[in-house]
Design an enzyme around this catalytic site. Structure first.
Site, PDB file in Angstrom:
ATOM      1  N   SER A  88       0.824  -1.205   0.000  1.00 53.94           N
ATOM      2  CA  SER A  88       0.000   0.000   0.000  1.00 53.94           C
ATOM      3  C   SER A  88       0.859   1.257   0.000  1.00 53.94           C
ATOM      4  O   SER A  88       1.709   1.436   0.884  1.00 53.94           O
ATOM      5  CB  SER A  88      -0.875   0.036   1.259  1.00 53.94           C
ATOM      6  OG  SER A  88      -1.955  -0.828   1.109  1.00 53.94           O
TER       7      SER A  88
ATOM      8  N   HIS B 268      -3.027   1.145  -4.565  1.00 52.06           N
ATOM      9  CA  HIS B 268      -2.573  -0.002  -5.357  1.00 52.06           C
ATOM     10  C   HIS B 268      -2.961   0.235  -6.811  1.00 52.06           C
ATOM     11  O   HIS B 268      -4.146   0.417  -7.117  1.00 52.06           O
ATOM     12  CB  HIS B 268      -3.239  -1.296  -4.883  1.00 52.06           C
ATOM     13  CG  HIS B 268      -2.753  -1.776  -3.553  1.00 52.06           C
ATOM     14  ND1 HIS B 268      -1.823  -2.784  -3.414  1.00 52.06           N
ATOM     15  CD2 HIS B 268      -3.043  -1.362  -2.299  1.00 52.06           C
ATOM     16  CE1 HIS B 268      -1.582  -2.980  -2.121  1.00 52.06           C
ATOM     17  NE2 HIS B 268      -2.311  -2.122  -1.423  1.00 52.06           N
TER      18      HIS B 268
ATOM     19  N   HIS C 143      -6.024  -8.786  -2.236  1.00 49.54           N
ATOM     20  CA  HIS C 143      -6.219  -9.179  -0.843  1.00 49.54           C
ATOM     21  C   HIS C 143      -7.476 -10.043  -0.736  1.00 49.54           C
ATOM     22  O   HIS C 143      -8.422  -9.871  -1.503  1.00 49.54           O
ATOM     23  CB  HIS C 143      -6.422  -7.956   0.043  1.00 49.54           C
ATOM     24  CG  HIS C 143      -5.345  -6.910  -0.059  1.00 49.54           C
ATOM     25  ND1 HIS C 143      -5.319  -5.959  -1.051  1.00 49.54           N
ATOM     26  CD2 HIS C 143      -4.256  -6.675   0.723  1.00 49.54           C
ATOM     27  CE1 HIS C 143      -4.266  -5.173  -0.883  1.00 49.54           C
ATOM     28  NE2 HIS C 143      -3.603  -5.576   0.176  1.00 49.54           N
TER      29      HIS C 143
ATOM     30  N   TYR D  99      -9.708  -9.762   1.500  1.00 52.79           N
ATOM     31  CA  TYR D  99     -10.879  -8.954   1.888  1.00 52.79           C
ATOM     32  C   TYR D  99     -11.542  -8.279   0.692  1.00 52.79           C
ATOM     33  O   TYR D  99     -12.673  -7.807   0.786  1.00 52.79           O
ATOM     34  CB  TYR D  99     -10.515  -7.909   2.958  1.00 52.79           C
ATOM     35  CG  TYR D  99      -9.523  -6.840   2.529  1.00 52.79           C
ATOM     36  CD1 TYR D  99      -9.911  -5.786   1.713  1.00 52.79           C
ATOM     37  CD2 TYR D  99      -8.211  -6.890   2.955  1.00 52.79           C
ATOM     38  CE1 TYR D  99      -8.996  -4.810   1.314  1.00 52.79           C
ATOM     39  CE2 TYR D  99      -7.289  -5.927   2.569  1.00 52.79           C
ATOM     40  CZ  TYR D  99      -7.691  -4.886   1.744  1.00 52.79           C
ATOM     41  OH  TYR D  99      -6.790  -3.942   1.350  1.00 52.79           O
ATOM     42  N   GLU D 100     -10.840  -8.217  -0.445  1.00 55.69           N
ATOM     43  CA  GLU D 100     -11.468  -7.647  -1.645  1.00 55.69           C
ATOM     44  C   GLU D 100     -12.444  -8.647  -2.266  1.00 55.69           C
ATOM     45  O   GLU D 100     -13.142  -8.305  -3.223  1.00 55.69           O
ATOM     46  CB  GLU D 100     -10.404  -7.294  -2.682  1.00 55.69           C
ATOM     47  CG  GLU D 100      -9.448  -6.194  -2.257  1.00 55.69           C
ATOM     48  CD  GLU D 100      -8.339  -6.001  -3.277  1.00 55.69           C
ATOM     49  OE1 GLU D 100      -8.573  -5.330  -4.297  1.00 55.69           O
ATOM     50  OE2 GLU D 100      -7.228  -6.534  -3.054  1.00 55.69           O
TER      51      GLU D 100
ATOM     52  N   ALA E  65       2.474  -2.458   3.934  1.00 60.24           N
ATOM     53  CA  ALA E  65       2.251  -1.506   5.021  1.00 60.24           C
ATOM     54  C   ALA E  65       1.660  -2.304   6.177  1.00 60.24           C
ATOM     55  O   ALA E  65       0.827  -3.188   5.947  1.00 60.24           O
ATOM     56  CB  ALA E  65       1.267  -0.437   4.572  1.00 60.24           C
TER      57      ALA E  65
ATOM     58  N   MET F 264      -2.792  -7.273   6.280  1.00 58.80           N
ATOM     59  CA  MET F 264      -3.860  -8.073   5.646  1.00 58.80           C
ATOM     60  C   MET F 264      -3.411  -8.690   4.322  1.00 58.80           C
ATOM     61  O   MET F 264      -4.224  -8.926   3.441  1.00 58.80           O
ATOM     62  CB  MET F 264      -5.079  -7.176   5.396  1.00 58.80           C
ATOM     63  CG  MET F 264      -5.542  -6.393   6.605  1.00 58.80           C
ATOM     64  SD  MET F 264      -6.802  -5.199   6.159  1.00 58.80           S
ATOM     65  CE  MET F 264      -6.837  -4.146   7.605  1.00 58.80           C
ATOM     66  N   SER F 265      -2.108  -8.888   4.176  1.00 59.64           N
ATOM     67  CA  SER F 265      -1.613  -9.385   2.875  1.00 59.64           C
ATOM     68  C   SER F 265      -0.401 -10.276   3.094  1.00 59.64           C
ATOM     69  O   SER F 265      -0.186 -10.801   4.177  1.00 59.64           O
ATOM     70  CB  SER F 265      -1.224  -8.193   1.995  1.00 59.64           C
ATOM     71  OG  SER F 265      -0.060  -7.567   2.509  1.00 59.64           O
TER      72      SER F 265
ATOM     73  N   ASN G  49       1.478   2.723  11.299  1.00 65.48           N
ATOM     74  CA  ASN G  49       0.651   3.140  12.450  1.00 65.48           C
ATOM     75  C   ASN G  49       0.900   2.175  13.600  1.00 65.48           C
ATOM     76  O   ASN G  49       1.411   1.073  13.395  1.00 65.48           O
ATOM     77  CB  ASN G  49      -0.844   3.082  12.075  1.00 65.48           C
ATOM     78  CG  ASN G  49      -1.252   1.695  11.615  1.00 65.48           C
ATOM     79  OD1 ASN G  49      -0.991   1.300  10.473  1.00 65.48           O
ATOM     80  ND2 ASN G  49      -1.878   0.937  12.492  1.00 65.48           N
TER      81      ASN G  49
ATOM     82  N   HIS H 165      -6.865   4.257   6.592  1.00 63.12           N
ATOM     83  CA  HIS H 165      -6.056   3.896   5.426  1.00 63.12           C
ATOM     84  C   HIS H 165      -5.339   5.133   4.868  1.00 63.12           C
ATOM     85  O   HIS H 165      -4.243   5.023   4.312  1.00 63.12           O
ATOM     86  CB  HIS H 165      -6.943   3.230   4.360  1.00 63.12           C
ATOM     87  CG  HIS H 165      -6.167   2.629   3.215  1.00 63.12           C
ATOM     88  ND1 HIS H 165      -5.172   1.687   3.378  1.00 63.12           N
ATOM     89  CD2 HIS H 165      -6.211   2.862   1.871  1.00 63.12           C
ATOM     90  CE1 HIS H 165      -4.662   1.360   2.200  1.00 63.12           C
ATOM     91  NE2 HIS H 165      -5.273   2.064   1.268  1.00 63.12           N
TER      92      HIS H 165
HETATM   93  O1  LIG Z   1      -0.495  -5.122   2.957  1.00 58.56           O
HETATM   94  P1  LIG Z   1      -0.682  -3.967   2.063  1.00 58.56           P
HETATM   95  O2  LIG Z   1      -1.277  -4.346   0.751  1.00 58.56           O
HETATM   96  O3  LIG Z   1       0.585  -3.161   1.899  1.00 58.56           O
HETATM   97  O4  LIG Z   1      -1.754  -2.992   2.752  1.00 58.56           O
HETATM   98  C1  LIG Z   1      -2.057  -2.856   4.122  1.00 58.56           C
HETATM   99  O5  LIG Z   1      -2.745  -1.633   4.229  1.00 58.56           O
HETATM  100  C2  LIG Z   1      -4.167  -1.864   4.043  1.00 58.56           C
HETATM  101  C3  LIG Z   1      -4.886  -1.293   5.239  1.00 58.56           C
HETATM  102  O6  LIG Z   1      -4.613   0.059   5.426  1.00 58.56           O
HETATM  103  C4  LIG Z   1      -4.346  -3.378   3.994  1.00 58.56           C
HETATM  104  O7  LIG Z   1      -4.489  -3.811   2.667  1.00 58.56           O
HETATM  105  C5  LIG Z   1      -3.079  -3.864   4.616  1.00 58.56           C
HETATM  106  O8  LIG Z   1      -2.760  -5.193   4.269  1.00 58.56           O
HETATM  107  N1  LIG Z   2      -4.446  -5.452  10.005  1.00 60.05           N
HETATM  108  C1  LIG Z   2      -3.800  -4.292   9.850  1.00 60.05           C
HETATM  109  N2  LIG Z   2      -3.323  -3.967   8.647  1.00 60.05           N
HETATM  110  C2  LIG Z   2      -2.678  -2.802   8.544  1.00 60.05           C
HETATM  111  N3  LIG Z   2      -2.085  -2.251   7.479  1.00 60.05           N
HETATM  112  C3  LIG Z   2      -1.565  -1.069   7.867  1.00 60.05           C
HETATM  113  N4  LIG Z   2      -1.805  -0.859   9.150  1.00 60.05           N
HETATM  114  C4  LIG Z   2      -2.497  -1.928   9.597  1.00 60.05           C
HETATM  115  C5  LIG Z   2      -3.031  -2.293  10.873  1.00 60.05           C
HETATM  116  O1  LIG Z   2      -2.931  -1.582  11.867  1.00 60.05           O
HETATM  117  N5  LIG Z   2      -3.679  -3.496  10.931  1.00 60.05           N
END
Ligand SMILES: O=P(O)(O)O[C@H]1O[C@H](CO)[C@@H](O)[C@H]1O
Ligand SMILES: Nc1nc2[nH]cnc2c(=O)[nH]1
Length: 313
Positions: free
Chosen positions: A33, A64, A89, A91-92, A119, A223-224, A247, A281
């Protein structure tokens, strides 16, 4: 559609649109991200939109893009590389074969080393926002509870049915990450080592979930990445993962007690409330933009060093 079926078509499409010297990338990169700017240091770039590639989905997440970028990276002749500008991802709503399809394509193009960025939220008070965490292990609740990306029949008879993951994160590539940070004169605290927890999303963690993941041994959460790592390992690649901390996961030291507030109010008293914080985000993307330059330099330097490491060829 069986997402494995079009592999041959995808490869034929790429061969037909790419100049010969970009057709066999040695290194794959996945941009997390807000990190698609990594491609700015490529030379002779050829962008191939996912929509032109059979078997590819589209990324629906802001920050993305949806294209493969082929190019040369590093001094001299340069190393041929391919980058995913935009990942998929769970979740999409994408299924696992779709999420990992680009990794299988990279493997068939000849990629042996893959650098995956993301991220992530920090669960570890000593890993602040802006740190790049070199991942040494993962904790994947979905894998352990029936949502493993390798569920179903093996993609190829040559793949192991039971894939070991105790060696998933290449020590040699992790070494190159720290050597590169030294070469670039980054301060020691710019990089950390840690464990990535994979959650499905799209919800960020509740404080209790964050606390559980921390107690379970994770340093960052996202989440990836893990589905990509699992399939890259199945395909025999060496894997490096670098998480940019965007964060802190909200884990208050004590919960705000509504009962205390009400009781104080009834007694005409004021009580000091703990600060309430939420992640967004937009914040994730903003930190990505701030740190894009460092991540770009680090990835560039690692890519230059990979051809010099005998065990990564
Ligand atoms: O893992 P990437 O795709 O970098 O993105 C991260 O940031 C998004 C949440 O802000 C989620 O998709 C999380 O997995
Ligand atoms: N699950 C999760 N994904 C993230 N991607 C960027 N920050 C976060 C977070 O705090 N939690």
């Amino acid at each position: 559609m069986d997402p494995h079926a079009p592999l041959l078509q995808t490869l034929q499409t790429l061969t037909s649109v790419l100049p010969e010297k970009l057709q066999r990338p040695r290194i794959g990169i996945v941009c997390g991200s807000g990190l698609s700017g990594l491609v700015e240091s490529f030379r002779e770039v050829e962008m191939v939109p996912y929509e032109n590639l059979p078997g590819f989905a589209r990324s629906t997440v802001s920050g993305h893009k949806s294209a493969l970028a082929f190019g040369l990276l590093g001094e001299g002749e340069g190393v041929p590389v391919v980058a995913m500008l935009g990942r998929f991802h769970r979740y999409e709503g994408h299924d696992f074969p779709t999420i990992v399809y680009p990794i299988r394509v990279m493997a068939r193009l000849g990629v042996k080393n893959i650098i995956i960025t993301n991220a992530a939220g920090s669960l570890n008070p000593s890993i602040p926002v802006g740190t790049i965490v070199v991942i040494q292990d993962h904790l994947a609740l979905p894998n352990m509870t029936g949502s493993n990306p390798l569920l179903g029949p093996p993609t190829s008879p040559s793949h192991a049915r039971f894939l070991p993951l105790s060696d998933a994160y290449s020590p040699s590539l992790r070494r190159l990450a720290f050597l590169s940070a030294h070469k670039l004169a980054l301060p020691r605290e710019a990089l950390a080592e840690g464990t990535y927890a994979w959650v499905c999303g799209p919800t960020y963690e509740t404080p209790a979930e964050g606390r559980m993941l921390r107690h379970a041994g994770a340093d960052v959460v996202g989440m990836s990445t893990v589905p990509e790592v699992v399939v890259a390992r199945e395909e025999g690649m060496n894997v490096l993962v670098m998480s940019l901390v965007t964060n802190f996961v909200v884990i208050p030291e004590r919960y705000r007690s509504i009962r205390d507030e009400v009781e104080a109010e009834l007694l005409g008293k004021k009580i000091e409330l703990p600060k309430e914080d939420v992640v967004s985000h937009d914040e994730v993307l903003a930190v990505g933009r701030q740190k894009a330059e460092v991540m770009k330099k680090l990835v560039g330097s690692i890519v230059e060093l990979i051809p010099t490491a005998p065990d990564l060829q």
